[in-house]
Design a protein around this motif. Structure first.
Motif, PDB file in Angstrom:
ATOM      1  N   SER A 102       0.847  -1.192   0.000  1.00  0.00           N
ATOM      2  CA  SER A 102       0.000   0.000   0.000  1.00  0.00           C
ATOM      3  C   SER A 102       0.884   1.243   0.000  1.00  0.00           C
ATOM      4  N   PRO A 103       0.315   2.392  -0.360  1.00  0.00           N
ATOM      5  CA  PRO A 103       1.111   3.618  -0.294  1.00  0.00           C
ATOM      6  C   PRO A 103       1.566   3.930   1.130  1.00  0.00           C
ATOM      7  N   ASP A 104       0.716   3.665   2.118  1.00  0.00           N
ATOM      8  CA  ASP A 104       1.096   3.918   3.509  1.00  0.00           C
ATOM      9  C   ASP A 104       2.272   3.048   3.935  1.00  0.00           C
ATOM     10  N   GLU A 105       2.249   1.788   3.520  1.00  0.00           N
ATOM     11  CA  GLU A 105       3.338   0.873   3.871  1.00  0.00           C
ATOM     12  C   GLU A 105       4.656   1.331   3.233  1.00  0.00           C
ATOM     13  N   LEU A 106       4.607   1.750   1.980  1.00  0.00           N
ATOM     14  CA  LEU A 106       5.816   2.206   1.300  1.00  0.00           C
ATOM     15  C   LEU A 106       6.313   3.522   1.904  1.00  0.00           C
ATOM     16  N   MET A 107       5.407   4.423   2.250  1.00  0.00           N
ATOM     17  CA  MET A 107       5.816   5.678   2.890  1.00  0.00           C
ATOM     18  C   MET A 107       6.417   5.423   4.268  1.00  0.00           C
ATOM     19  N   ASP A 108       5.863   4.458   5.014  1.00  0.00           N
ATOM     20  CA  ASP A 108       6.434   4.107   6.312  1.00  0.00           C
ATOM     21  C   ASP A 108       7.872   3.604   6.156  1.00  0.00           C
ATOM     22  N   LEU A 109       8.129   2.801   5.121  1.00  0.00           N
ATOM     23  CA  LEU A 109       9.485   2.320   4.870  1.00  0.00           C
ATOM     24  C   LEU A 109      10.411   3.485   4.515  1.00  0.00           C
ATOM     25  N   PHE A 110       9.937   4.398   3.690  1.00  0.00           N
ATOM     26  CA  PHE A 110      10.726   5.574   3.314  1.00  0.00           C
ATOM     27  C   PHE A 110      11.048   6.428   4.540  1.00  0.00           C
ATOM     28  N   THR A 111      10.040   6.682   5.355  1.00  0.00           N
ATOM     29  CA  THR A 111      10.226   7.509   6.551  1.00  0.00           C
ATOM     30  C   THR A 111      11.169   6.834   7.542  1.00  0.00           C
ATOM     31  N   SER A 112      10.971   5.545   7.789  1.00  0.00           N
ATOM     32  CA  SER A 112      11.825   4.808   8.730  1.00  0.00           C
ATOM     33  C   SER A 112      13.271   4.770   8.250  1.00  0.00           C
ATOM     34  N   GLY A 113      13.469   4.539   6.971  1.00  0.00           N
ATOM     35  CA  GLY A 113      14.823   4.530   6.425  1.00  0.00           C
ATOM     36  C   GLY A 113      15.492   5.890   6.537  1.00  0.00           C
ATOM     37  N   ASN A 114      14.739   6.942   6.269  1.00  0.00           N
ATOM     38  CA  ASN A 114      15.296   8.291   6.376  1.00  0.00           C
ATOM     39  C   ASN A 114      15.766   8.608   7.792  1.00  0.00           C
TER      40      ASN A 114
END
Length: 154
Positions: A102-114
């Motif tokens: 989902s977009p939320d799941e991908l954004m969570d990965l992006f945010t966590s990685g950042n």
């Protein structure tokens, strides 16, 4: 491929990430990608990602860092290598690849990685990233009508 280049403090990070009120290029691209996937019912789509940074001439797998945070002991991360496959697609060998449904799941990965990126203050910016990051999104599609598979990367 999107490449943000500029002087420290010029807005590269904000352009890519944005804020809740003003989303940057990455959240906009993620939302558009999933919108397009939802419109194409005849496709079976797998979306996955890796997130690495180049810091002091060393590639760092940010998802590996997340997965091994707080595990105790001193585990050595795998050696990462940038390679090109037979179809001329660049990839990072030995990095952690995560699926996103989902977009939320991908954004969570992006945010966590950042949050795992190397940062430090400079004279021009209190939270300079101090590294270069590569957030890759791979899209694998199988067309049930034509029985063909394709792959691309953002």
């Amino acid at each position: 491929c999107l490449f943000a280049y500029g002087q420290t403090g010029s807005g590269k990070t904000f352009t890519m990430t944005g804020s809740d009120a003003l989303p940057g290029l990455t959240p906009k691209a993620i939302n558009e990608l999933f919108r397009l996937v939802d419109e194409r019912a005849h496709l079976t789509v797998r979306i996955s990602t890796y997130f690495v940074e180049l810091y002091n001439d060393t590639l760092v797998d940010l998802y590996w860092v997340l997965d091994n945070k707080g595990k105790g002991g001193k585990q050595e991360p795998p050696k990462l290598d940038i390679k090109m496959d037979a179809k001329k697609m660049v990839f990072v060998r030995n990095c952690v690849i995560k699926d996103a449904a989902s977009p939320d799941e991908l954004m969570d990965l992006f945010t966590s990685g950042n949050l795992e990126r190397h940062t430090g203050a400079t004279q021009m910016n209190a939270e300079s990233s101090r590294s270069h990051s590569i957030f890759a999104i791979m899209v694998e599609c199988y067309d049930t009508a034509t029985k063909r598979s394709t792959m691309g990367k953002l």
